[in-house]
Every structure is written in structure tokens, then in C-alpha cells.
Design a protein around this motif. Structure first.
Motif, PDB file in Angstrom:
ATOM      1  N   GLY A  40       0.821  -1.196   0.000  1.00 13.55           N
ATOM      2  CA  GLY A  40       0.000   0.000   0.000  1.00 13.55           C
ATOM      3  C   GLY A  40       0.856   1.247   0.000  1.00 13.55           C
ATOM      4  O   GLY A  40       2.088   1.187   0.065  1.00 13.55           O
ATOM      5  N   ALA A  41       0.193   2.374  -0.084  1.00 14.95           N
ATOM      6  CA  ALA A  41       0.919   3.645  -0.082  1.00 14.95           C
ATOM      7  C   ALA A  41       1.713   3.822   1.204  1.00 14.95           C
ATOM      8  O   ALA A  41       2.754   4.495   1.225  1.00 14.95           O
ATOM      9  CB  ALA A  41      -0.067   4.803  -0.258  1.00 14.95           C
ATOM     10  N   ASN A  42       1.222   3.199   2.271  1.00 16.01           N
ATOM     11  CA  ASN A  42       1.913   3.310   3.561  1.00 16.01           C
ATOM     12  C   ASN A  42       3.032   2.272   3.708  1.00 16.01           C
ATOM     13  O   ASN A  42       3.711   2.223   4.734  1.00 16.01           O
ATOM     14  CB  ASN A  42       0.924   3.168   4.711  1.00 16.01           C
ATOM     15  N   GLY A  43       3.218   1.442   2.680  1.00 11.48           N
ATOM     16  CA  GLY A  43       4.278   0.444   2.711  1.00 11.48           C
ATOM     17  C   GLY A  43       3.892  -0.872   3.334  1.00 11.48           C
ATOM     18  O   GLY A  43       4.693  -1.821   3.324  1.00 11.48           O
ATOM     19  N   TYR A  44       2.670  -0.979   3.866  1.00 13.17           N
ATOM     20  CA  TYR A  44       2.255  -2.220   4.494  1.00 13.17           C
ATOM     21  C   TYR A  44       1.922  -3.279   3.444  1.00 13.17           C
ATOM     22  O   TYR A  44       1.424  -2.970   2.354  1.00 13.17           O
ATOM     23  CB  TYR A  44       1.025  -1.982   5.378  1.00 13.17           C
ATOM     24  N   ARG A  45       2.177  -4.542   3.803  1.00 12.56           N
ATOM     25  CA  ARG A  45       1.840  -5.654   2.907  1.00 12.56           C
ATOM     26  C   ARG A  45       0.331  -5.865   2.882  1.00 12.56           C
ATOM     27  O   ARG A  45      -0.351  -5.710   3.895  1.00 12.56           O
ATOM     28  CB  ARG A  45       2.520  -6.945   3.372  1.00 12.56           C
ATOM     29  N   SER A  46      -0.127  -6.291   1.696  1.00 11.22           N
ATOM     30  CA  SER A  46      -1.543  -6.588   1.518  1.00 11.22           C
ATOM     31  C   SER A  46      -1.672  -7.943   0.826  1.00 11.22           C
ATOM     32  O   SER A  46      -1.099  -8.157  -0.244  1.00 11.22           O
ATOM     33  CB  SER A  46      -2.217  -5.492   0.672  1.00 11.22           C
ATOM     34  N   TYR A  47      -2.389  -8.869   1.464  1.00 13.97           N
ATOM     35  CA  TYR A  47      -2.519 -10.239   0.960  1.00 13.97           C
ATOM     36  C   TYR A  47      -3.973 -10.534   0.582  1.00 13.97           C
ATOM     37  O   TYR A  47      -4.880  -9.740   0.844  1.00 13.97           O
ATOM     38  CB  TYR A  47      -2.080 -11.247   2.025  1.00 13.97           C
ATOM     39  N   GLY A  48      -4.159 -11.726  -0.013  1.00 17.18           N
ATOM     40  CA  GLY A  48      -5.500 -12.174  -0.366  1.00 17.18           C
ATOM     41  C   GLY A  48      -5.665 -13.656  -0.087  1.00 17.18           C
ATOM     42  O   GLY A  48      -4.751 -14.328   0.410  1.00 17.18           O
ATOM     43  N   PRO A  49      -6.818 -14.240  -0.434  1.00 11.27           N
ATOM     44  CA  PRO A  49      -7.085 -15.656  -0.175  1.00 11.27           C
ATOM     45  C   PRO A  49      -6.071 -16.598  -0.819  1.00 11.27           C
ATOM     46  O   PRO A  49      -5.790 -17.673  -0.278  1.00 11.27           O
ATOM     47  CB  PRO A  49      -8.489 -15.862  -0.777  1.00 11.27           C
ATOM     48  N   ALA A  50      -5.512 -16.226  -1.969  1.00 12.48           N
ATOM     49  CA  ALA A  50      -4.536 -17.090  -2.636  1.00 12.48           C
ATOM     50  C   ALA A  50      -3.308 -17.324  -1.766  1.00 12.48           C
ATOM     51  O   ALA A  50      -2.712 -18.406  -1.783  1.00 12.48           O
ATOM     52  CB  ALA A  50      -4.120 -16.488  -3.980  1.00 12.48           C
ATOM     53  N   HIS A  51      -2.935 -16.315  -0.986  1.00 15.42           N
ATOM     54  CA  HIS A  51      -1.781 -16.471  -0.110  1.00 15.42           C
ATOM     55  C   HIS A  51      -2.081 -17.480   1.006  1.00 15.42           C
ATOM     56  O   HIS A  51      -1.239 -18.305   1.357  1.00 15.42           O
ATOM     57  CB  HIS A  51      -1.400 -15.121   0.506  1.00 15.42           C
ATOM     58  N   VAL A  52      -3.291 -17.418   1.534  1.00 12.67           N
ATOM     59  CA  VAL A  52      -3.675 -18.357   2.593  1.00 12.67           C
ATOM     60  C   VAL A  52      -3.678 -19.778   2.054  1.00 12.67           C
ATOM     61  O   VAL A  52      -3.163 -20.705   2.690  1.00 12.67           O
ATOM     62  CB  VAL A  52      -5.062 -17.982   3.152  1.00 12.67           C
ATOM     63  N   ARG A  53      -4.229 -19.955   0.848  1.00  8.28           N
ATOM     64  CA  ARG A  53      -4.276 -21.310   0.264  1.00  8.28           C
ATOM     65  C   ARG A  53      -2.862 -21.829  -0.012  1.00  8.28           C
ATOM     66  O   ARG A  53      -2.567 -23.009   0.205  1.00  8.28           O
ATOM     67  CB  ARG A  53      -5.105 -21.282  -1.024  1.00  8.28           C
ATOM     68  N   ALA A  54      -1.981 -20.953  -0.504  1.00  9.05           N
ATOM     69  CA  ALA A  54      -0.611 -21.383  -0.782  1.00  9.05           C
ATOM     70  C   ALA A  54       0.106 -21.791   0.502  1.00  9.05           C
ATOM     71  O   ALA A  54       0.851 -22.781   0.525  1.00  9.05           O
ATOM     72  CB  ALA A  54       0.155 -20.259  -1.481  1.00  9.05           C
ATOM     73  N   LEU A  55      -0.123 -21.069   1.589  1.00  6.26           N
ATOM     74  CA  LEU A  55       0.512 -21.416   2.856  1.00  6.26           C
ATOM     75  C   LEU A  55      -0.025 -22.732   3.411  1.00  6.26           C
ATOM     76  O   LEU A  55       0.718 -23.527   3.990  1.00  6.26           O
ATOM     77  CB  LEU A  55       0.303 -20.294   3.870  1.00  6.26           C
ATOM     78  N   ARG A  56      -1.313 -22.970   3.242  1.00  5.62           N
ATOM     79  CA  ARG A  56      -1.877 -24.251   3.671  1.00  5.62           C
ATOM     80  C   ARG A  56      -1.318 -25.396   2.825  1.00  5.62           C
ATOM     81  O   ARG A  56      -1.014 -26.470   3.341  1.00  5.62           O
ATOM     82  CB  ARG A  56      -3.402 -24.206   3.566  1.00  5.62           C
ATOM     83  N   ALA A  57      -1.191 -25.153   1.530  1.00  4.14           N
ATOM     84  CA  ALA A  57      -0.616 -26.177   0.651  1.00  4.14           C
ATOM     85  C   ALA A  57       0.821 -26.476   1.055  1.00  4.14           C
ATOM     86  O   ALA A  57       1.250 -27.643   1.075  1.00  4.14           O
ATOM     87  CB  ALA A  57      -0.670 -25.711  -0.805  1.00  4.14           C
ATOM     88  N   TYR A  58       1.561 -25.437   1.392  1.00  2.00           N
ATOM     89  CA  TYR A  58       2.955 -25.637   1.802  1.00  2.00           C
ATOM     90  C   TYR A  58       3.036 -26.471   3.078  1.00  2.00           C
ATOM     91  O   TYR A  58       3.909 -27.339   3.201  1.00  2.00           O
ATOM     92  CB  TYR A  58       3.644 -24.290   2.015  1.00  2.00           C
TER      93      TYR A  58
END
Length: 256
Positions: A40-58
């Protein structure tokens, strides 16, 4: 691959939903296990559902095949084709199936050993090991034992160097002779090695067995070890099945 357009998730949100810590989420993103987060403009990370699924798969892949293989497979899945990802998952299934077959063969070898202990005058089994034609007495030469086990004589010498096997007698000409106890121990070593156990693990088992009173207890202990291995393979297989479902959603996200 990019996360779906939905309400952005913070790093803490992804950690909570996937079961990883905040630092682990950042580390796994750095390693390419999940797609890069948007900033974001403030430099914070922004994630979505795909990231959660990838972490569960890992998580499932790491349980099934180890973290190194899991990281490589996830990175490949996120950057490669669906066919490549499917082939990589299939290879892990094949490896687990081979591990299970090896453990079952070791079980069969132990059953043969136990059968011979119940019938001490019986010849060794066809699938198993010593054929009656090689047994003229209770003592085998290194060549006879190697043929009986289906290994090289150099393998038996290596096992001896590693403390896995001790000849009953070494003659003045350095000819090794193996009595019933040494033959039985060699067969247990062969069963464990064929089941995928490394030298240090086999050495630990053999040392433990030498401390046990009576022959029957020894094979019973090896059987318990192999049963634990089969249970571990089953657990890894279930983890892989779950990871496959999560990975399929990463590669082909469900329609919201």
C-alpha cells in the motif's frame, strides 16, 4: 499468480488463517512459497485468499515431502504450468508409494525370519534369502551370505565396518564365517536397509536388539519400528492429499 481482488488481508490475518506466525509468513514470501504481497501507499503488505491457500498447501507438502521439496514445488507451481505442478505432486505420491512397498517387503522378510525361528530346521524361503542349497551346516561363508541376501560381499564388509554386522569367526586367512545369530542379524539389517533406513538408524536398531534377551523379542522390536514407519507414511500421504486440494485452489482459484 496474483491474489484475488477481495478485502485485503494483513500479515497477521494471513498468519491466523494459515496457522503460521507473522515472521514465518514473511519468510515464506521471501522464499517464493507464496506470491509477493502488494504494497500500500503506507508500505504495508496486503494479501488475499490465494496467499492463505498457498501457505496451507505448503504445510501439507512440507509434512509429506519435507520443507526443501515443498518450497521448490510451491515456487514451481506459482511460476510454471498446471501440467508441471501436477507432475511434481504425482512424483511425491510415487515416492510415498515406493516407501510403503519397501516397508511391506521388510515386513515380509521379518515374517520369514520369524517362521524359521519357529521351525529351526526349515530351509530359508524362496523370496527371502538363504536357499537350502547354500546351507551345508549352521555356518555360512561371506559369499554364501551375500548370495542369500542378494547383496555384494563388499556390502557385508561395509556393514561390518559400520557396526551393523559381526562375523561369528574370522579365520587366520581372514575368511569370515557367520553362524545362525549373525545370519539372522544380517537379514534384519537387509530388511531395514531395503525399507529405506539409513546406516545410523539401522545401527541404533541393531545395538538395541543386541541388548534384548531372546531372538523373538528382536524381530518383534523391528516389526514395531516398521509399523511406525507405515503409520508415518500414511500420515504423510493424508497430508499430501490435503495439500493437493489446497494447491489445486491456488492454481485454479474457486469462483467466489
Amino acid at each position: 499468480m496474483t491474489p484475488q481482488a477481495s478485502r485485503p488481508l494483513r500479515t497477521a490475518d494471513v498468519a491466523r488463517k494459515s496457522g503460521w506466525s507473522v515472521q514465518q509468513v514473511r519468510d515464506l514470501e521471501r522464499l517464493g512459497v507464496i506470491p509477493p504481497a502488494t504494497r500500500g501507499a503506507n508500505g504495508y503488505r496486503s494479501y488475499g485468499p490465494a496467499h492463505v491457500r498457498a501457505l496451507r498447501a505448503y504445510r501439507g507438502l512440507a509434512s509429506a515431502a519435507g520443507p526443501v521439496v515443498a518450497r521448490s514445488l510451491l515456487a514451481q507451481a506459482l511460476t510454471g504450468s498446471l501440467a508441471d505442478a501436477a507432475a511434481a505432486i504425482g512424483a511425491v505420491h510415487v515416492r510415498l508409494a515406493a516407501d510403503r512397498d519397501e516397508a511391506l517387503r521388510a515386513h515380509a522378510a521379518l515374517a520369514a525370519i520369524e517362521g524359521e525361528e519357529r521351525e529351526p530346521d526349515a530351509g530359508y524361503d524362496d523370496a527371502g534369502y538363504v536357499d537350502a542349497g547354500y546351507v551345508d551346516s549352521d555356518v555360512l561363508t561371506i559369499t554364501q551370505l551375500a548370495v542369500a541376501l542378494g547383496v555384494r560381499t563388499s556390502t557385508l564388509r561395509f556393514w561390518e565396518q559400520e557396526g551393523l554386522l559381526v562375523p561369528e569367526r574370522v579365520t587366520s586367512l581372514r575368511a569370515r564365517q557367520y553362524g545362525p545369530g549373525a545370519v539372522r542379524e544380517a537379514r534384519i539389517v537387509a530388511a531395514l536397509r531395503s525399507s529405506g533406513y539409513g546406516i545410523p538408524a539401522v545401527r541404533d536398531v541393531v545395538v538395541s536388539l543386541r541388548r534384548l534377551p531372546g531372538a523373538g523379542g528382536g524381530t518383534a522390536e523391528v516389526r514395531r519400528i516398521l509399523d511406525r514407519r507405515l503409520d508415518q507414511i500414511a500420515t504423510r500421504t493424508v497430508a499430501l492429499l490435503r495439500a493437493g486440494a489446497d494447491l489445486a485452489d491456488v492454481l485454479d482459484p474457486p469462483t467466489p
